[in-house]
Scaffold this motif. Structure first.
Motif, short mmCIF file in Angstrom:
data_model
loop_
_atom_site.label_atom_id
_atom_site.label_comp_id
_atom_site.label_asym_id
_atom_site.label_seq_id
_atom_site.Cartn_x
_atom_site.Cartn_y
_atom_site.Cartn_z
N MET A 1 -20.41 17.23 29.60
CA MET A 1 -19.91 16.11 28.85
C MET A 1 -18.83 16.56 27.87
SD MET A 1 -21.75 13.14 26.58
CE MET A 1 -23.29 13.34 27.39
N ASP A 2 -18.98 17.72 27.24
CA ASP A 2 -17.97 18.19 26.30
C ASP A 2 -16.62 18.37 26.95
OD1 ASP A 2 -19.56 18.06 24.13
OD2 ASP A 2 -20.00 20.19 24.01
N THR A 3 -16.59 18.70 28.25
CA THR A 3 -15.32 18.89 28.94
C THR A 3 -14.51 17.60 28.93
OG1 THR A 3 -16.34 20.56 30.34
CG2 THR A 3 -14.27 19.64 31.09
N THR A 4 -15.14 16.48 29.19
CA THR A 4 -14.44 15.20 29.16
C THR A 4 -13.98 14.90 27.74
OG1 THR A 4 -15.81 14.42 30.98
CG2 THR A 4 -14.62 12.74 29.73
N LYS A 5 -14.80 15.19 26.76
CA LYS A 5 -14.41 14.99 25.37
C LYS A 5 -13.19 15.86 25.03
CE LYS A 5 -18.82 13.55 23.43
NZ LYS A 5 -19.82 13.83 22.39
N GLU A 6 -13.19 17.08 25.51
CA GLU A 6 -12.06 17.98 25.27
C GLU A 6 -10.79 17.45 25.93
OE1 GLU A 6 -13.56 21.74 26.63
OE2 GLU A 6 -14.94 21.89 24.94
N ILE A 7 -10.91 16.84 27.09
CA ILE A 7 -9.75 16.26 27.77
C ILE A 7 -9.18 15.12 26.93
CG2 ILE A 7 -9.01 14.93 29.80
CD1 ILE A 7 -11.06 16.66 31.43
N LYS A 27 -6.27 2.87 24.93
CA LYS A 27 -5.69 2.77 26.27
C LYS A 27 -4.70 3.91 26.52
CE LYS A 27 -3.06 -0.26 29.29
NZ LYS A 27 -2.31 -1.48 29.43
N LYS A 28 -3.85 4.23 25.54
CA LYS A 28 -2.88 5.32 25.70
C LYS A 28 -3.58 6.66 25.85
CE LYS A 28 1.03 3.26 23.24
NZ LYS A 28 1.89 3.37 22.05
N GLY A 34 -6.13 10.66 31.92
CA GLY A 34 -6.41 10.43 33.33
C GLY A 34 -7.71 9.68 33.58
N PHE A 35 -8.18 8.96 32.58
CA PHE A 35 -9.41 8.18 32.68
C PHE A 35 -9.11 6.73 32.31
CE2 PHE A 35 -11.03 12.47 31.71
CZ PHE A 35 -11.95 12.63 32.74
#
Length: 185
Positions: A1-7, A27-28, A34-35
């Motif tokens: 989960m942290d990986t998505t937060k880092e992205i 939104k930006k 990329g999500f």
């Protein structure tokens, strides 16, 4: 989960670098990452929540990597704040961020003060040592806050060196006052 937060954090950083004055929306950020917005809201309740997570996770990383010297911690944090991409984000740090910094730096200062007292044959109570360390830590937190307000972090290394000297002098003077020794002694 942290990986998505880092992205998401990196997406916010890139957007701030690209146009520091642009209005940034969920939104930006989501598009840059990329999500979609739903994924953003799965991880964060707001942009402020993302910023708090960035500050806390970056600060935890810095504090954990700094080792056992409070001087290293000051240099690492000011170096982080000196990065143009994080400065505005750092300016929005929460009280929780400062609490975390204080909890990490205070024991380092306590250890340093105890070592100083032992080396100089000075006996201070734990309460006195804790008071000196706590007030020095609040001075450090206040200096960071002032640095961010003035955007003075551009002079990162110089400011870190000066802050370390100020805190060292404060500790020396406080130990002298609490031990009853003056500089003339």
């Amino acid at each position: 989960m942290d990986t998505t937060k880092e992205i998401f954090a990196e997406a916010l950083r890139r957007l701030k670098l690209r146009d520091p004055n642009a209005r940034i929306t969920v939104k930006k950020i989501a598009e840059e990452a990329g999500f979609d917005r739903h994924t953003f809201y799965y991880h964060f309740s707001s942009i402020d929540d993302l910023i708090s997570w960035i500050m806390d996770s970056k600060l935890i990383s810095i504090l954990d990597a700094s080792g056992v010297a409070w001087e290293n911690t000051i240099h690492s944090i000011i170096s982080f704040f000196s990065d143009d991409s994080w400065i505005e984000i750092a300016q929005r740090g929460s009280d929780e961020t400062y609490r975390m910094m204080i909890e990490k730096i205070t024991p380092l200062l306590i250890s340093d003060i105890k070592a100083k007292c032992m080396a100089e044959g000075i006996r201070l109570s734990d309460d006195d040592i804790n008071l000196i360390a706590s007030s020095a830590t609040w001075g450090i937190a206040g200096a960071f806050n002032r640095c961010l307000e003035m955007n003075a972090s551009k002079r990162g290394e110089l400011m870190a060196d000066q802050l370390v000297l100020v805190i060292r002098h404060y500790i020396d003077d406080a130990v002298a006052v609490f031990s009853g020794k003056t500089k003339e002694d």
